[in-house]
Write an enzyme that holds these catalytic residues in place. Structure first.
Site, PDB file in Angstrom:
ATOM      1  N   ASP A   1       0.420  -1.604   0.117  1.00  0.00           N
ATOM      2  CA  ASP A   1      -0.573  -0.222  -0.182  1.00  0.00           C
ATOM      3  C   ASP A   1       0.823   1.499   0.066  1.00  0.00           C
ATOM      4  OD1 ASP A   1      -2.486   1.476  -0.329  1.00  0.00           O
ATOM      5  OD2 ASP A   1      -3.379   0.818   2.264  1.00  0.00           O
TER       6      ASP A   1
ATOM      7  N   GLU B   1     -14.041   2.220   0.865  1.00  0.00           N
ATOM      8  CA  GLU B   1     -13.352   3.073   2.349  1.00  0.00           C
ATOM      9  C   GLU B   1     -13.270   3.901   2.846  1.00  0.00           C
ATOM     10  OE1 GLU B   1      -9.361   3.229   1.694  1.00  0.00           O
ATOM     11  OE2 GLU B   1      -8.758  -0.191   1.852  1.00  0.00           O
TER      12      GLU B   1
END
Length: 413
Positions: free
Chosen positions: A173, A228
């Site tokens: 990430d 998200e």
């Protein structure tokens, strides 16, 4: 006129050169524009991957797409809690999902260790995926583990260790740059992961560039404002219904998309999409790993027909066919895995609409059709089944911001 723009100097925490360099002979990647008669060729095209370099992986029996139980969306502290994560392993086993993802900060574990979880997951026949920070100096994100994927020798050692543990894949990430040094980092991670037989998911990353052909163990990439955003963006719920219909023609048209969909409960900012809309994203969106975002309790409380559907729905498809739709309005897509066909449809507008699904994509013969739509309200399901043939058309009304799924397979008649 189209112009190529270099990255912003501030990208990647100011690290890396703006202008790319190369040694001779120099070959640039393809740049392409998809053009078709209608929208079908855009949705169905594989041109982006077809133009990429051939696979570097000879034996691919360790590369397995699958469904993933994911704890972070419903409980951001859960990756640090052995007991909470254990429940998601149990959920994956119950739902016949192949994997569970243990997200950021799993190195700070209470009530047990990561070794305990991996051992438990093996007993339950659930593969473990682990989160990693890509930094390095190119980001200032503090989530751990950090520094393990940036430096080559450390990365190679860490991937080897994961393989010895029996971990199946990594989610890496926060790349935060498209400068040449970070584009190179993607390739280095993929090459080292291939050597260790570890699958990969990139988050906080660039758009797909056909790399899934070169690195078939690259299962999916984010590069999208996914679910998200129900945690971070107050405007997202109003935008999501129409936005979801656009993604099939844009972001998902160029490669697998880790949207982390199918959340039925509300997070900080409540959904406007219906239950049927959320369920349909299993087919409307394509991702080699499909991360189910919601809680254990949410999935366990679903009606039997919906749970049965989620136990069976594939993530790797043999064929995709655009049925109907227009960006921002609605979209209906059919996908085939083996002999079974699935259809997903979503409505992106705030008024009821009706879609007609010709079944001409089916081969000859009788098929059992399972239909799951919205019920009497946005947060209810309705399901039924019937026998159909390829010469029929199925008509389905969709609620505002609603959706549906159809499953076709040879069965009892």
């Amino acid at each position: 006129v189209y112009h190529l723009r270099m990255p912003d100097p501030a990208d990647g925490n100011g690290t890396g050169d703006i202008a790319p360099v190369s040694t001779l002979p120099w070959a640039t990647p393809w740049r392409l524009i998809l053009v078709g008669r209608g929208l079908g060729p855009i949705v169905e095209s594989t041109l982006v991957t077809s133009l990429a370099r051939p696979s570097i992986v000879e034996k691919t029996d360790w590369i397995r797409p699958g469904r993933v139980a994911w704890s972070w969306w419903s409980d951001q502290d859960s990756p640090q809690d052995h007991d909470k994560l254990k429940k998601f392993i149990d959920l994956a086993a119950e739902m016949k999902w192949e994997y569970t993802l243990i997200d950021a900060n799993w190195t700070i574990m209470k009530h047990g260790t990561i070794d305990d979880l991996i051992t438990y997951a093996k007993r339950r026949n659930v593969g473990v995926l682990l989160w990693y920070n890509s930094g390095g100096p190119h980001n200032i994100v503090s989530e751990r583990p950090r520094g393990m994927m940036y430096f080559p020798s450390i990365r190679q050692q860490e991937l080897k260790r994961l393989a010895e543990w029996g971990v199946k894949g990594v989610k890496v990430d926060f790349f935060q740059s498209d400068k040449q040094n970070i584009i190179g980092l993607y390739h280095e991670i993929c090459r080292d992961a291939a050597e260790a037989k570890i699958m990969v998911n990139f988050h906080g990353c660039t758009i797909p560039r056909g790399w899934q052909r070169t690195y078939p163990h690259l299962m999916t990439m984010e590069a999208v404002r996914g679910e998200e955003c129900y945690i971070f963006d107050a405007e997202y719920p109003d935008r999501a219904p129409a936005y979801n219909t656009i993604l099939s023609f844009t972001r998902n048209a160029i490669g697998s998309m880790d949207h982390t969909p199918v959340a039925f409960t509300d997070n900080r900012y409540p959904h406007r999409t219906t239950y049927g809309h959320e369920l349909a994203l299993t087919v409307v969106f394509e991702s080699g790993w499909l991360h189910f975002a919601d809680s254990v309790e949410s999935y366990r409380s679903l009606p039997r027909a919906v749970k049965d559907y989620l136990k069976e729905v594939p993530v790797a498809w043999d064929q995709t066919q655009f049925i109907a739709g227009y960006p921002g309005r609605d979209v209906v897509i059919a996908r085939r895995k083996g002999d079974a066909w699935y259809v997903g449809g979503i409505n992106g507008v705030a008024t009821e609409t009706t879609v007609h699904v010709p079944l001409s994509f089916l081969p000859a013969g009788k098929f059992k059709m399972v239909r799951i739509t919205d019920g009497r309200s946005d947060r209810e399901f309705r399901s039924d089944n019937e026998t159909v043939t390829a010469d029929q058309t199925v008509t389905i009304p969709m609620r505002p911001f609603g959706g549906f799924v159809l499953r076709f397979y040879h069965g009892w008649f």
